[in-house]
Design an enzyme around this catalytic site. Sequence first.
Site, short mmCIF file in Angstrom:
data_model
loop_
_atom_site.label_atom_id
_atom_site.label_comp_id
_atom_site.label_asym_id
_atom_site.label_seq_id
_atom_site.Cartn_x
_atom_site.Cartn_y
_atom_site.Cartn_z
N HIS A 161 0.84 -1.21 0.00
CA HIS A 161 0.00 0.00 0.00
C HIS A 161 0.87 1.25 0.00
O HIS A 161 0.63 2.19 -0.78
CB HIS A 161 -0.91 0.01 1.22
N HIS A 166 1.24 4.96 -2.53
CA HIS A 166 1.68 6.33 -2.22
C HIS A 166 2.96 6.74 -2.95
O HIS A 166 3.07 7.87 -3.42
CB HIS A 166 1.88 6.48 -0.71
N GLU A 207 -6.00 9.38 -0.45
CA GLU A 207 -6.21 7.95 -0.19
C GLU A 207 -7.27 7.33 -1.10
O GLU A 207 -7.09 6.21 -1.59
CB GLU A 207 -6.60 7.72 1.27
N SER A 226 -3.68 0.57 -4.77
CA SER A 226 -2.98 -0.58 -4.19
C SER A 226 -3.92 -1.72 -3.84
O SER A 226 -3.49 -2.73 -3.28
CB SER A 226 -2.20 -0.15 -2.94
#
Length: 294
Positions: A161, A166, A207, A226
Amino acid sequence: MFEEGQLYAPVTEDDDGVKVHLAPDHPGANDPDYRRRREVIAGPALRWKPGEPVPQVEYTDAENEIWRTVSAELAPKHERLAIRGFLEGKEALGLPTDRVPQLDEVSAGLSRLSGFQLYPAAGLVPLDQFYGSLADGVFHSTQYLRHGSTPLYTPEPDIIHEVVGHCNLLGNPAIADVKRRAGEAARRCETPEGLQFVADVFWFTIEFGVMHEDGELRCYGAGLLSSYGEIEEFRDAIIRPIDFHAMGTVEYDITHYQPTLFACDGMSELTDRVAGFFADFTDDTPGRLAAQAA
């Protein structure tokens, strides 16, 4: 609203050593080998201090296989469903797809592209520290991987993730700047309520943000990029235009696919309007937005 701590297994250290506290329904909760592995990885990160060499993890063949599986499954979905800005960052960063990268390896690429670097996180990072560090070009990243029984799912942010979601975003300087602005907003907050509002807007943008681009709805949120499952489902959500008051006040459940998402109208709305919101944010902003919405 959500609290960042809900996403992480707490990590503690006492005379008996490091312990990672997995929830009863965590896929690895009843796997003693997985629990020990998590504790082995968490220990050096828990004791690490800025300025020291970043702890290296000797990933196992099974862990590298999880990385390979997820990378292979996500690649065609990214090409089909991710925004151009993410794909450009991903290409520029050039992460390996056959093995788990070390954090300092990823930092070297990000430093060149956007000036960001990664700090190792054993688990939960306090809200003010996590978001505030973004202002300094620091992203706190875990180093463990999800349980091998569920390679395409994780109930908490793991290195897949953090890095696939990110860091590929951080490979794009314009998107990295939005994260810096969010960090600066967090630094200015003097109240828990203000900080939580920043975190909630961050949740619905960085997010779980989506974007209208070239006549299609595409995603840029790290949680979508992700997630093997949720990236296929986001177009079925209720899609609303950017609304900072709603983002900061809507109730939602982090344990399920997000039923409502907020869409930027092109890249400029993210890099100008969302970044501008964070750049201008103060503790008074939520009250002002509430008054305007009344």
